[in-house]
Design a protein around this motif. Structure first.
Motif, PDB file in Angstrom:
ATOM      1  N   VAL A 153       0.761  -1.475  -0.091  1.00  0.00           N
ATOM      2  CA  VAL A 153       0.090  -0.311   0.290  1.00  0.00           C
ATOM      3  C   VAL A 153       1.207   1.244  -0.389  1.00  0.00           C
ATOM      4  CG1 VAL A 153      -1.888   1.219   1.975  1.00  0.00           C
ATOM      5  CG2 VAL A 153      -2.048  -1.656   1.111  1.00  0.00           C
ATOM      6  N   THR A 154       1.806   1.236   0.456  1.00  0.00           N
ATOM      7  CA  THR A 154       2.733   2.339   0.978  1.00  0.00           C
ATOM      8  C   THR A 154       3.544   2.351  -0.017  1.00  0.00           C
ATOM      9  OG1 THR A 154       3.117   2.258   3.217  1.00  0.00           O
ATOM     10  CG2 THR A 154       4.898   3.257   2.344  1.00  0.00           C
ATOM     11  N   ARG A 155       3.973   1.729  -1.284  1.00  0.00           N
ATOM     12  CA  ARG A 155       4.981   1.160  -2.738  1.00  0.00           C
ATOM     13  C   ARG A 155       3.810   2.142  -3.582  1.00  0.00           C
ATOM     14  NH1 ARG A 155       9.553  -0.466  -3.160  1.00  0.00           N
ATOM     15  NH2 ARG A 155      10.661  -1.366  -1.355  1.00  0.00           N
ATOM     16  N   GLU A 156       2.695   1.793  -3.389  1.00  0.00           N
ATOM     17  CA  GLU A 156       1.345   1.937  -4.619  1.00  0.00           C
ATOM     18  C   GLU A 156       1.573   3.731  -4.705  1.00  0.00           C
ATOM     19  OE1 GLU A 156      -1.329   2.374  -7.964  1.00  0.00           O
ATOM     20  OE2 GLU A 156       0.291   1.119  -7.190  1.00  0.00           O
ATOM     21  N   ALA A 157       1.069   3.759  -2.930  1.00  0.00           N
ATOM     22  CA  ALA A 157       0.605   5.222  -2.628  1.00  0.00           C
ATOM     23  C   ALA A 157       2.100   5.820  -3.273  1.00  0.00           C
ATOM     24  CB  ALA A 157       0.266   5.876  -0.834  1.00  0.00           C
ATOM     25  N   LEU A 158       3.143   5.635  -2.917  1.00  0.00           N
ATOM     26  CA  LEU A 158       4.499   6.309  -3.577  1.00  0.00           C
ATOM     27  C   LEU A 158       4.232   7.446  -4.919  1.00  0.00           C
ATOM     28  CD1 LEU A 158       7.472   5.492  -1.361  1.00  0.00           C
ATOM     29  CD2 LEU A 158       6.714   7.686  -1.444  1.00  0.00           C
ATOM     30  N   THR A 159       4.002   5.556  -5.353  1.00  0.00           N
ATOM     31  CA  THR A 159       4.367   5.807  -6.725  1.00  0.00           C
ATOM     32  C   THR A 159       3.149   7.270  -7.501  1.00  0.00           C
ATOM     33  OG1 THR A 159       2.441   4.788  -7.638  1.00  0.00           O
ATOM     34  CG2 THR A 159       4.363   3.373  -7.306  1.00  0.00           C
ATOM     35  N   HIS A 160       2.022   7.222  -7.175  1.00  0.00           N
ATOM     36  CA  HIS A 160       0.981   7.874  -6.868  1.00  0.00           C
ATOM     37  C   HIS A 160       1.791   9.865  -6.778  1.00  0.00           C
ATOM     38  CE1 HIS A 160      -2.253   6.055  -8.432  1.00  0.00           C
ATOM     39  NE2 HIS A 160      -1.961   5.334  -8.039  1.00  0.00           N
ATOM     40  N   TYR A 161       2.470   9.762  -5.354  1.00  0.00           N
ATOM     41  CA  TYR A 161       2.583  11.032  -5.005  1.00  0.00           C
ATOM     42  C   TYR A 161       3.666  11.489  -5.933  1.00  0.00           C
ATOM     43  CZ  TYR A 161       5.459  13.754  -1.456  1.00  0.00           C
ATOM     44  OH  TYR A 161       6.609  14.539  -1.124  1.00  0.00           O
ATOM     45  N   PHE A 208       2.338  11.591   4.213  1.00  0.00           N
ATOM     46  CA  PHE A 208       2.955  10.275   4.871  1.00  0.00           C
ATOM     47  C   PHE A 208       3.157  10.876   6.363  1.00  0.00           C
ATOM     48  CE2 PHE A 208       4.412   9.950   0.425  1.00  0.00           C
ATOM     49  CZ  PHE A 208       3.395   8.204   0.243  1.00  0.00           C
ATOM     50  N   PRO A 209       2.888   9.257   6.744  1.00  0.00           N
ATOM     51  CA  PRO A 209       3.332   9.705   8.133  1.00  0.00           C
ATOM     52  C   PRO A 209       4.091  10.444   8.455  1.00  0.00           C
ATOM     53  CG  PRO A 209       2.556   8.015   7.648  1.00  0.00           C
ATOM     54  CD  PRO A 209       2.764   8.737   6.591  1.00  0.00           C
ATOM     55  N   HIS A 210       4.679  11.258   9.868  1.00  0.00           N
ATOM     56  CA  HIS A 210       5.894  11.807  10.412  1.00  0.00           C
ATOM     57  C   HIS A 210       6.564  13.018   9.426  1.00  0.00           C
ATOM     58  CE1 HIS A 210       6.890   8.443  12.839  1.00  0.00           C
ATOM     59  NE2 HIS A 210       6.816   7.314  11.743  1.00  0.00           N
TER      60      HIS A 210
END
Length: 295
Positions: free
Chosen positions: A201-209, A248-250
């Motif tokens: 999920v994190t990796r997929e979100a990063l592609t959109h970001y 993203f977190p942090h």
């Protein structure tokens, strides 16, 4: 003393524009919710930011630029007013500064500048931030045109020969990440920053970001092309800022480095040394008084 470091490393490096036959224009471009380290020129080898990286080669890159608060409205209102959020009244997000607060349009307007803004606003009350608003969405739903960049070109052409300040504020890469080409990034091959949990999920979100960062980078590139096409590139101070951290977190909403730290690049041909780097510790509130001094 609060602006001492910024003035010593920047103003004394470039010299003052006093005595020049033509006062410089100011072009300030700001991203939205973009962590400082998510640029190629700041060491991210994954994200594609060719226009920002090229701007850094033509100007000065600041390693240590910080905000007073890790949220949008306080960051912007402190930038425009030159006053910390706890002093100007606009500390909570989506809040108002005190009615007596003056800002960039007031100060530059008093000096004969036409001051306009295209894009996200986030400055209230309007009487404290009286920009000539050229349009652009305040928040983006991903449909249609979010920033009509031709209006930036038209503004530059209309005011050529007279001093102007144009603030272009993208809505990207603020969530929802609904712009750009996420397929340009391979989720499986991305190197994640150490503060994120490595999940699909994190990796997929990063592609959109990252896709939206590249989209915003193209917006900057278009604005800079308009500046060059109007023949005003050599007499314009260009400032690029990334605002506070991503969603993203942090990052955003936190006082971690990825929340408060910002990318900052300044280009001024003949005044700022191309390809230069400074370790000076600066804040957004330093930028307004420095620009006023420079013009």
């Amino acid at each position: 003393m609060k602006h001492f470091i910024f003035f010593i490393t920047f103003i004394l490096t470039i010299g003052s524009a006093n005595g020049a036959t033509e006062r410089p224009n100011i072009l300030l471009f700001m991203a939205d919710d973009l962590s400082w380290h998510d640029h190629g020129c700041y060491g991210n080898k994954e994200v594609q930011t060719p226009n920002i990286d090229h701007l850094a080669k033509e100007g000065m890159r600041f390693e240590h630029c910080y905000n007073s608060a890790p949220t949008c409205a306080p960051t912007r209102m402190s930038l425009y007013s030159g006053i910390h959020p706890v002093r100007n009244g606009g500390h909570p997000n989506h809040s108002y500064v005190y009615p007596h607060i003056r800002s960039l349009p007031h100060y530059l307007g008093d000096m004969g500048y036409t001051v306009a803004l295209l894009g996200k606003r986030h400055g209230m009350p309007e009487s404290s931030f009286p920009f000539q608003v050229l349009g652009g969405r305040h928040h983006d739903n991903g449909e249609g045109v979010d920033l009509e960049l031709d209006k930036a070109r038209d503004f530059m052409k209309e005011h050529k020969g007279k001093p102007w300040c144009l603030v272009v504020t993208s809505n990207q890469p603020h969530t929802p990440w609904n712009r750009g080409d996420a397929s340009a990034y391979d989720a499986a091959q991305l190197a994640l920053p150490p503060y994120l949990v490595d999940t699909p999920v994190t990796r997929e979100a990063l592609t959109h970001y990252y896709g939206e960062i590249t989209y915003m980078d193209n917006q900057l590139g278009t604005v800079l092309k308009h500046l060059k096409a109007t023949g005003q590139e050599q007499n314009t101070i260009v400032v690029y800022l990334s605002e506070q951290g991503s969603n993203f977190p942090h990052c955003k909403w936190t006082c971690y480095d990825s929340g408060l730290r910002s990318a900052c690049i300044v280009r001024w041909p003949g005044k700022v040394k191309a390809g230069s780097l400074t370790d000076a510790l600066i804040q957004y509130i330093d930028i307004l008084p420095t620009l006023l001094h420079a013009v």
